[in-house]
Every structure is written in C-alpha cells, then in structure tokens.
Design an enzyme around this catalytic site. Sequence first.
Site, PDB file in Angstrom:
ATOM      1  N   ASP A  67       0.852  -1.196   0.000  1.00 48.92           N
ATOM      2  CA  ASP A  67       0.000   0.000   0.000  1.00 48.92           C
ATOM      3  C   ASP A  67       0.887   1.245   0.000  1.00 48.92           C
ATOM      4  O   ASP A  67       2.058   1.199   0.386  1.00 48.92           O
ATOM      5  CB  ASP A  67      -0.980   0.003   1.190  1.00 48.92           C
ATOM      6  CG  ASP A  67      -0.293   0.015   2.544  1.00 48.92           C
ATOM      7  OD1 ASP A  67       0.767  -0.635   2.682  1.00 48.92           O
ATOM      8  OD2 ASP A  67      -0.796   0.670   3.471  1.00 48.92           O
ATOM      9  N   GLU A 127      -0.062  -0.762   5.887  1.00 45.35           N
ATOM     10  CA  GLU A 127       1.035  -0.244   6.697  1.00 45.35           C
ATOM     11  C   GLU A 127       0.935   1.266   6.811  1.00 45.35           C
ATOM     12  O   GLU A 127       1.174   1.841   7.851  1.00 45.35           O
ATOM     13  CB  GLU A 127       2.389  -0.632   6.085  1.00 45.35           C
ATOM     14  CG  GLU A 127       3.574  -0.523   7.056  1.00 45.35           C
ATOM     15  CD  GLU A 127       4.176   0.862   7.149  1.00 45.35           C
ATOM     16  OE1 GLU A 127       4.869   1.140   8.128  1.00 45.35           O
ATOM     17  OE2 GLU A 127       3.947   1.687   6.235  1.00 45.35           O
TER      18      GLU A 127
END
Length: 380
Positions: A67, A127
């Site tokens: 991500d 994250e």
Amino acid sequence: MDPIKLSQDLIRCPSITPHNAGALEIVEKHLTSLGFTCERLDFEGIANLYAQKGAGRPRLCFGGHTDVVPVGAENLWTASPFQGTIKDEKLWGRGAADMKCAIAAFLSALADLKTEAPLSLLITGDEEGEALHGTQRLLPLLAERNLIPDLCLIGEPTALKEVGDTLKIGRRGSITGQLTCFGKQGHIAYPQNTDNPIPRLLACLQDLYAYPFDEGTEMFEPTRFEATSIDVGNLATNIIPQKVEARFGIRLNTLQKAEDLCEVLKSLCQKTAGKHDLHLTIHGDAYLTEDKEKIHLVQKAIEKVTGALPAISTTGGTTDGRFISAYCPVIECGLLEKTMHQVDEHVSLKDIHQLKEIYLSILHDFLPDSSTSGRENLTD
Ligand SMILES: [Zn+2]
C-alpha cells in the site's frame, strides 16, 4: 527476473491504503513461480500475503507493504504517479521508494538464489494507514503455527545518500493527541463576563513542550512533544471563543512506555488546561533490535556489495517493525528515504539493482547452503 519491470508493474497498481488494486496478485504470481506456497490472509477488506518455502531453521522473513500514501496534489507531479515512468535513469511514481521497488528487488534476488533454506515473506496492504489489519494480525497466526522467523528483514526506505549506507535497527514509538479547552463565549470588550480558553491551552502546550521526558539514549533521540495545529475557527474579531483545540504528536524512545506517557500527559493537562477533553491514540512503543550478531552479519553482507559498513540508526517514522520486533529481531534496509511520501517520489534504476545485490548478499550470508545461480558467487 527484471526488478525494474516488476517495480513498474507494482507502481501501476494505484494501491492507496486500504486498496490493493492488484498489487499483491503480482507479488503472489512471482512467488508462486519461484516455488513459494502463498496464502492470502485478508481481514476487513485489507489484502495481506504470507508466502513460504523450505522447512527448518534459521528462517529469514522479508517484511513489506504494497500500500502507498495518497499522491497529494496530482497536478504538481511531473509524471503521472501511477504510470511507472522511466526518465533520466530514474523510476518515478508513488511507492517507488516506499516500498514497491524494494519488494521488486527482493523478489528478483530470490529468483537468482539457489537454496532449499527456509524463507518467508509477509507483505501487507495496511502499513501506511491505521495498520490494524495487516502485520499486527498476521503475527499471532504465524506464532500459532510455529512460523516466526529468526530474522525479519524489512524493505522500508533507510538510505541517506547511497543504498546500503544505513540500516534501521529500531524506531521511535508514537502517540498522537487532541486537546480541546472549553470556556465561555462573550464580547471581547467584556472579558470579565467570559472565560477565554485560549490562554489555558497555550499554557498547557508550553508545559508539554517544556516537560523533561528524558534525554535520549545512545541509540535514540530524546522523547519529543510537537504541536501540529491550533484551531479556534473563530471568524469574528470581537468574540472570545467558547473552545479551542490543539493537535499534537509525541515520538518516544525506549526509555518510555506509551501507556505511562499517556498518564503523564493527562496529569499535565489536568494542571493547566482547565475544563478540557483529551483524546490520546497510541500508535506503538519504540523498538530496538539488540541482537548484535545478526546486525553485524547483515552489515558485513552489505559491505561486500558497497565496500562500506552501513551505519545503524533508529530515526524516522514508525514501521511495522514495531509489531514484528515483539516476536523476532528486525532489521530494516531499503532504498533512499529522500523522496518518500513526496510529490515526484522516485528512485534511480541503479539503486534498485544495487539493492537487489544487497538482498542477495544478505540471503547468501544468512542462509546455510545457498548459492547464486547464473553468475559468480558474490561472497566467495
Ligand atoms: Zn513504508
């Protein structure tokens, strides 16, 4: 396996947290072709991937995330952030430094490595956001299955000037907060009939800035308080407002426990803030890897590629290392930090290749009976 082409493929997935946008499928496809058993462990719509091959010990795990943070003002980007443009020997795009190209470099290193040694990868899609449904949730599952590795290498950006010049062996912890002070609204010409909350809030912030949390340690900077905004939202010039709100953050070192620190903050606000509300969010405690042997092994493996022993550091923002370090030693090594989260994030093609060589050297030195296929052995 060309790490540049793979980096481009990953950047072309607009995987802004919590979206996966096909990124983990690309990683999974490559790992499957390398003989890894892949398992998708998705929670609350967040995509996560655990892959492994080989049995026994020592097991090395590569930790990372696909991500990325939002692009910000897209019109300011020179090249479209999800196009994977190559220009001036650099690859441009959101996630190039943090940390899609590092994942590509590691996968490419795996393709050149011949080993039956146990290896795993833990790649999350959560994250950069709240980090609630990624690594944090996968670790207990791995512990249950006795699959906690002996070392976790995280591909977060860590380099200052050249790839391999710095390793992170710890990170500070983080708390964020919001303090709202309440008073009584009224006419500025009749302050005796009002209660202005602004001076109380300012006094409280000053106390928080001045508080001697600690002086830091050999490996960590002192614990620090920083205000990030003060808001009244008062459009009138002749009204004393009813409330004022401040937002702040604290980065803490290993001398502090986030929970204890919250108590300190509460009592400081109690002293000067008057009628107030305080909301605190703990994002994690600081972590520090103290396994000198493994740190040295990784440093020496990098030195074989770059010619210089990397420095060790604990600076920068929080990473998933804070969760993993509760289970095994963590060392972070990746690309240059310089453009991460910025407009025009980019990395040089040379650096991606160099990071691949670094990962190969670490794998080679950490895993018994491994060798490099199709070229001279790096570490002979
Ligand atoms: Zn990152």
